[in-house]
Design a protein around this motif. Structure first.
Motif, PDB file in Angstrom:
ATOM      1  N   ARG A 129       1.630  -0.103  -7.860  1.00 43.98           N
ATOM      2  CA  ARG A 129       1.840  -1.064  -7.345  1.00 43.98           C
ATOM      3  C   ARG A 129       1.213  -2.943  -8.425  1.00 43.98           C
ATOM      4  N   ASN A 138      -8.532   3.904  -2.340  1.00 45.71           N
ATOM      5  CA  ASN A 138      -8.045   4.782  -1.144  1.00 45.71           C
ATOM      6  C   ASN A 138      -8.249   3.938   0.249  1.00 45.71           C
ATOM      7  N   GLN A 139      -8.031   3.933   1.215  1.00 42.47           N
ATOM      8  CA  GLN A 139      -8.171   3.553   2.324  1.00 42.47           C
ATOM      9  C   GLN A 139     -10.016   3.694   3.110  1.00 42.47           C
ATOM     10  N   THR A 142      -3.846   1.303  -2.843  1.00 45.05           N
ATOM     11  CA  THR A 142      -3.928  -0.008  -2.277  1.00 45.05           C
ATOM     12  C   THR A 142      -4.887  -0.053  -3.976  1.00 45.05           C
ATOM     13  N   THR A 192      -4.365   7.147   1.964  1.00 44.05           N
ATOM     14  CA  THR A 192      -3.112   5.370   1.387  1.00 44.05           C
ATOM     15  C   THR A 192      -4.047   4.333  -0.421  1.00 44.05           C
ATOM     16  N   PRO A 208       1.045  -1.299   0.222  1.00 43.46           N
ATOM     17  CA  PRO A 208       0.668  -0.098   0.328  1.00 43.46           C
ATOM     18  C   PRO A 208       1.235   1.641   0.011  1.00 43.46           C
ATOM     19  N   ARG A 209       0.306   1.895  -0.274  1.00 44.10           N
ATOM     20  CA  ARG A 209       1.115   3.951  -0.498  1.00 44.10           C
ATOM     21  C   ARG A 209       0.064   5.032   0.155  1.00 44.10           C
ATOM     22  N   THR A 210       1.132   5.574   1.015  1.00 47.95           N
ATOM     23  CA  THR A 210      -0.093   6.524   1.488  1.00 47.95           C
ATOM     24  C   THR A 210       0.924   7.587   0.681  1.00 47.95           C
TER      25      THR A 210
END
Length: 352
Positions: free
Chosen positions: A75, A133-134, A106, A104, A25-27
């Protein structure tokens, strides 16, 4: 040797219907946004100033749509295209919920098609990838197809299955971010007085400016997205490859073309769709990128009289300014200097 390391998926590792949840995951941070601006020079007001974005109904400046796209793309690389020879095209892409610093991302992908090439050494893998997103809100989803090496050329070919993809995302399917309002839109701050009404179908816009790519810039951009494809990084490995040097990630070329398009399309404040696209030829450090755009269609967004959409084709070239440039020969072949032919849709204010 340890078997704990991964070599990525080869063509025979994919099957139609396969679902892949991508790691890491990337914030998105303020630093990512600043670095993206430094590496591309993008200057659209909505992504540059909280005050401008707030006047349109955004809570703050959203992350550039192509930064979000490249983060989602990154990703997918370890699972989809680590063993790719080339990323071939895009279709059916829609941008959804805006992404802001602190969100974040994914991603997951579904294999929607496979077709072995006639050489028996490679095949085309078609996937639909989705970034959320989150809160589980879709930031974007899109299809792409990529040429992937086979692990064993003698492996039997799967039954060919090529998906039927639309030529463009329909106006009724475009997503306008919730709460967007145009009555306070400031053309002076945006950098242009041209709105939706001022463009015409068939019009070509030479974006004039050029941008030379430095080796450190394209590698830093690709690392920013955590794109691990070896062709972009490992000079020792690529010396024995087809081109003898590292290839610049195509997503970086898309971002540069979008940044250059500001000169002529400054009020195209948001990407709504990726209709199609092709990386025509590779780019390398030292190339100077130019771009021009053609208006393919003016789209009416149902229920909106203040906002319209333009379907655009942006062509990026290397070392060749674009004024009066014949990018294709009469028989349909691209000129050798063409890097990118990208078909996408943007949101742009309409006159009251």
């Amino acid at each position: 040797m340890s078997e704990k390391t991964r070599l990525g998926n080869f063509f025979e590792d994919f099957w139609v219907g396969q679902k892949i949840a991508h790691a890491t995951p990337r914030t998105i941070t303020e630093g990512d946004v600043a670095l993206y601006t430094a590496l591309t020079g993008s200057r659209f007001a909505t992504n540059s100033a909280d005050t401008f974005a707030h006047s349109l109904g955004f809570p703050r400046a959203p992350v550039d749509d192509l930064l979000a796209f490249n983060m989602v793309f990154g990703r997918t690389v370890p699972d989809i295209s680590l063993n790719a020879i080339a990323n071939l095209g895009y279709a059916a892409g829609r941008f959804g919920h805006p992404i802001y610093p602190g969100d974040t991302l994914t991603a997951d992908s579904t294999v929607i098609g496979l077709k072995e090439n006639s050489d028996g050494k490679t095949g085309i893998v078609y996937v639909r990838s989705c970034g959320v997103n989150q809160r589980g809100q879709i930031a974007l989803d899109y299809c792409r197809w990529v040429m992937v090496r086979k692990r064993n050329p003698q492996s039997p070919a799967p039954a060919a299955s090529v998906p039927d993809l639309p030529s463009a995302v329909a106006a009724a399917d475009l997503i306008v971010p919730t709460g967007i309002r145009i009555e306070q839109y400031d053309c002076a701050l945006a950098g242009s007085s041209e709105l939706w009404d001022d463009y015409r179908v068939g019009e070509r816009i030479d974006h004039v400016d050029g941008m030379t790519i430095e080796e450190s810039e394209h590698m830093m951009a690709t690392r920013l997205y955590q794109n691990t494809a070896r062709v972009h990084f490992n000079q020792q490995a690529e010396q024995a490859g087809r081109f003898g040097r590292r290839i610049i990630y195509g997503g970086y070329i898309i971002s540069l073309a979008r940044a250059l398009s500001f000169n002529g399309l400054a009020n195209a404040f948001s990407l709504a769709a990726i209709n199609g696209g092709r990386h025509v030829s590779p780019a390398f450090a030292g190339d100077t990128v130019y771009a021009w755009s053609e208006v393919i269609a003016q789209l009416i967004i149902p229920g909106r009289h203040d906002l319209g959409a333009l379907r655009l084709r942006t062509v990026a070239t290397k070392d060749h300014p674009c004024a009066d440039f014949p990018y294709k020969s009469p028989d349909g072949r691209y000129d050798a200097s063409v890097l990118l032919d990208f078909d996408y849709t943007v949101l742009i204010p309409r006159r009251a």
